[in-house]
Scaffold this active site. Sequence first.
Site, mmCIF file in Angstrom:
data_model
loop_
_atom_site.group_PDB
_atom_site.id
_atom_site.type_symbol
_atom_site.label_atom_id
_atom_site.label_comp_id
_atom_site.label_asym_id
_atom_site.label_seq_id
_atom_site.Cartn_x
_atom_site.Cartn_y
_atom_site.Cartn_z
ATOM 1 N N CYS A 180 -9.884 77.950 -55.067
ATOM 2 C CA CYS A 180 -11.077 78.208 -55.889
ATOM 3 C C CYS A 180 -11.412 79.694 -55.925
ATOM 4 O O CYS A 180 -11.993 80.180 -56.906
ATOM 5 C CB CYS A 180 -12.260 77.403 -55.373
ATOM 6 N N HIS A 220 -16.370 77.138 -50.598
ATOM 7 C CA HIS A 220 -15.999 76.955 -52.001
ATOM 8 C C HIS A 220 -16.562 78.104 -52.831
ATOM 9 O O HIS A 220 -17.627 78.643 -52.524
ATOM 10 C CB HIS A 220 -16.551 75.620 -52.505
#
Length: 589
Positions: A44, A549
Amino acid sequence: MTTAERELDQNTNFDWNRIQESGQDREPLFGSGYTGLVNLGNSCYLAATMQVVFSTRSFCSRYYMTQSLKKAFEAAPADPTVDLNTQLAKLAHGLLSGKYSVPAPEKEDSTNVANATPIDKQEGIPPRMFKGVIAASHPEFSTMRQQDALEFFLHFIDQVERVSAGKPEFDPSTSFKFGIEERLLCPSGKVAYNRRHDYILSLSIPLHLAINKGKASLPAICLRFPFVLSDADVRYNPDELEAFHKSKAERDTQGKEVSTDEIVRPRVRLVDCLRSFVAEEEVHDFYSNELKAKVTATKTARLISFPDYLVLHMRKFVMEAGWVPKKLDVYIDVPDTIDISDMRSKGIQPGEELLPEPAAEDMAEPKLLADDDIVSQLVSMGFNNLHCEKAAINTSNAGVEEAMNWLLSHMDDADIDAPISQEAQSVDQSKVDTLVSFGFQEDVARKALKASGGDIEKATDWIFNPTNVSSSSNMDVSSSSTSIADSPLPDGGGGQSPVVLYNNDAIGLCNGKSDLIVLFFSSSLLGHFTAYRLMGIVSHIGTSTQCGHYVAHINKDGQWVIFNDEKVGVSKNPPKDMGYLYVFERLNS
């Protein structure tokens, strides 16, 4: 679960929901510029960074608008799968063409995909070949572990610059490049200038200036378009933090939890973070060529040029005592538009006198002397005194055990009996390897260890801030104002502009009242400002850059869009105050 663990879990859940805009009815987007990237497993950081990069005009033009895929493959070497330019062109066409940004078919009936009904989300494209090429030369990015988006951005820019060497007109990375000038004021009254290039402006977060903490008055300092000052800004804001912590302590004693909606964090204005970058700071142990001694100098930093795209890195990750990493739970008040004209360097001023160039003897590396206790203990074991001194020096006097290990592994060296004064001093290779494992280049690590006497902590500080050591340690401090020898950089002009002060004494612009101060400028005047518009945010969820994330929010076509791996949609509430990286686009570029 302890109170600290419960609070950490609560903060993480809050960040997760806020940054990903969970629970909101998000409208999916499809078409050119709205293609998601499949998460390859902790990728990510790559997806969020590349979505922002390919939202810039420079990269869009270089790899998509002016270069077809056919042309890219024809210009590639024998194997285009390992050519960065080819893979960037391929990625650009995948992200920007809109060909792959279509509703995904329903996968309930895998035997009849052709007749499947489209659903309101896309499959995205997997950037496997691009990741393989861009990560090939990096030991960390080539793994499946989570990485720091900032480090990846800098690595990516470095690789693009390398493959564009000799062809600056084809190098889109220059749109992020700018110059920084550091001015060092010696107690003698003379000055020295150090100039360097960078691609990010790394900002510390002055928590003591949180606008919801205490009633401390703000300093009188210049502020430019387009900021609006209210009475609360000029004076103080209620101490929300103290009230929250008091309420939380009471609930903890009662065994009650604070809901996520009630969480209060320090709120710091971006303008104060920018101000901390240009503020004066003391530099200890600066070697003055004028006074021939180590002194405490004063350093200030300014920008030499202004890039088309300004990347601001918020230093949310700090080291506590004992080198324990910690993430700051803080909000940053970021306006949609900023102007940083007052950060422009003015160069050498009339009446300033430059520090003299260092003499040849001052340029010599500082010699580290062997610790007498270590040498005497080794000599008592029957080792040669000269060998013991070399062992102590080459291990930076770390201890008897370290010196003993060095001695046993270097007994057969050809120069083991050479006098110390006749050989170049070296550093402990294990310490060099430690810094290299942090991602630093070996030559930089070696120079930093030499400049800091072999101390890893001081060496790390030297790499990030070389002016903290004396000029005799090969740091790039110049006593002249010669421009950086490089290709011309994008620049925003930055003519002198009116100012307003945080008090009632500003001439001509303030209305004599502190209730509201608003600055209005004509459109013809705006061209003289280095004004920037917020166009992209990379946010991080988690306690460390090595976990968690990353999500990107980008302002496209007049609306904010969330890019969460392969999920792309309209952002109703972009987390402007929770960014890790902020990307600003220059308005007059």
